[in-house]
Design an enzyme around this catalytic site. Structure first.
Site, PDB file in Angstrom:
ATOM      1  CG  HIS A  86      -2.319   0.397   0.991  1.00  8.85           C
ATOM      2  ND1 HIS A  86      -2.930   0.405  -0.246  1.00  8.85           N
ATOM      3  CD2 HIS A  86      -3.279   0.823   1.865  1.00  8.85           C
ATOM      4  CE1 HIS A  86      -4.197   0.818  -0.118  1.00  8.85           C
ATOM      5  NE2 HIS A  86      -4.425   1.081   1.153  1.00  8.85           N
TER       6      HIS A  86
ATOM      7  CG  ASN B  62      -8.952   4.387   3.875  1.00  7.21           C
ATOM      8  OD1 ASN B  62      -8.313   4.037   2.885  1.00  7.21           O
ATOM      9  ND2 ASN B  62      -9.559   3.518   4.661  1.00  7.21           N
TER      10      ASN B  62
ATOM     11  CG  ASP C 291      -1.782   0.603  -3.320  1.00  6.26           C
ATOM     12  OD1 ASP C 291      -2.601  -0.310  -3.122  1.00  6.26           O
ATOM     13  OD2 ASP C 291      -1.854   1.706  -2.731  1.00  6.26           O
TER      14      ASP C 291
ATOM     15  CG  ASN D 194     -11.390   2.800   0.363  1.00  9.57           C
ATOM     16  OD1 ASN D 194     -12.346   2.904  -0.398  1.00  9.57           O
ATOM     17  ND2 ASN D 194     -11.271   1.800   1.217  1.00  9.57           N
TER      18      ASN D 194
END
Length: 186
Positions: A19, A66, A91, A112
């Site tokens: 991530h 997020n 990513d 997100n």
């Protein structure tokens, strides 16, 4: 002026995870351009440089993935730059490991972090570089997968991809997103 933003999560526990390839790309660009990422503002750590004769800031939001849009909105409002001068690197599980996808605009897909960016900017017309991290082949939870680390072979592929992503950023600034797409997509 350009803002180059890598999406990721702050903290050592997230360093090197799938991530965080956006953060990794910012780190690589900082090293490549001799930039210290030591300034703190906009809920981010950042550094300033010039790329292709243009002023640029390299940004790692500290808001967690997020909520990345909160940090980017502060930069956007402070510098009064067009959204098209914000380059976002992140990513993507829907792209094979090591593949780059550059687009001048578009939706967030299932990401997100990008949903937050588009929501806060109220605009999707900014270049983005998606770094393929591959799809979880097992039954591993999606969150566990993206917060997991690459194995040795995957890390070598991703390190090469991060270098290409950094060069793509530079080409977007000097020659535009379409030329970068032709050179680096796929």
């Amino acid at each position: 002026m350009f803002a180059i933003v890598g999406l990721g999560n702050p903290g050592k526990q997230y360093s090197g995870t799938r991530h965080n390839v956006g953060f990794d790309t910012i780190d690589y660009l900082a090293e490549r351009n001799n930039v210290n990422l030591t300034k703190m503002k906009y809920n981010a750590v950042y550094g300033e440089t010039h790329i292709g004769g243009q002023k640029a800031i390299l940004v790692k939001p500290l808001t967690y993935m997020n909520r990345s849009g909160e940090s980017i909105l502060q930069i956007y409002n402070y510098y009064k730059m067009p959204a098209s001068n914000i380059i976002v690197i992140y990513d993507d599980i829907d792209i094979d490991l090591g593949v780059l996808r550059i687009r001048p605009k578009g939706s967030a897909g299932s990401h997100n972090g990008m949903k937050s960016v588009i929501y806060h900017l109220q605009d999707d017309k900014f270049p983005r570089i998606r770094i393929g991290i591959g799809r979880n082949e097992g039954n591993q939870d999606l969150a566990d997968y993206v917060l997991g680390r690459f194995n040795k072979e995957e890390r070598e592929i991703i390190d090469d991809t991060i270098e290409r992503a950094a060069k793509a950023v530079e080409m977007i600034i000097t020659d535009g997103a379409n030329k970068a797409m032709n050179a680096y997509n796929g």
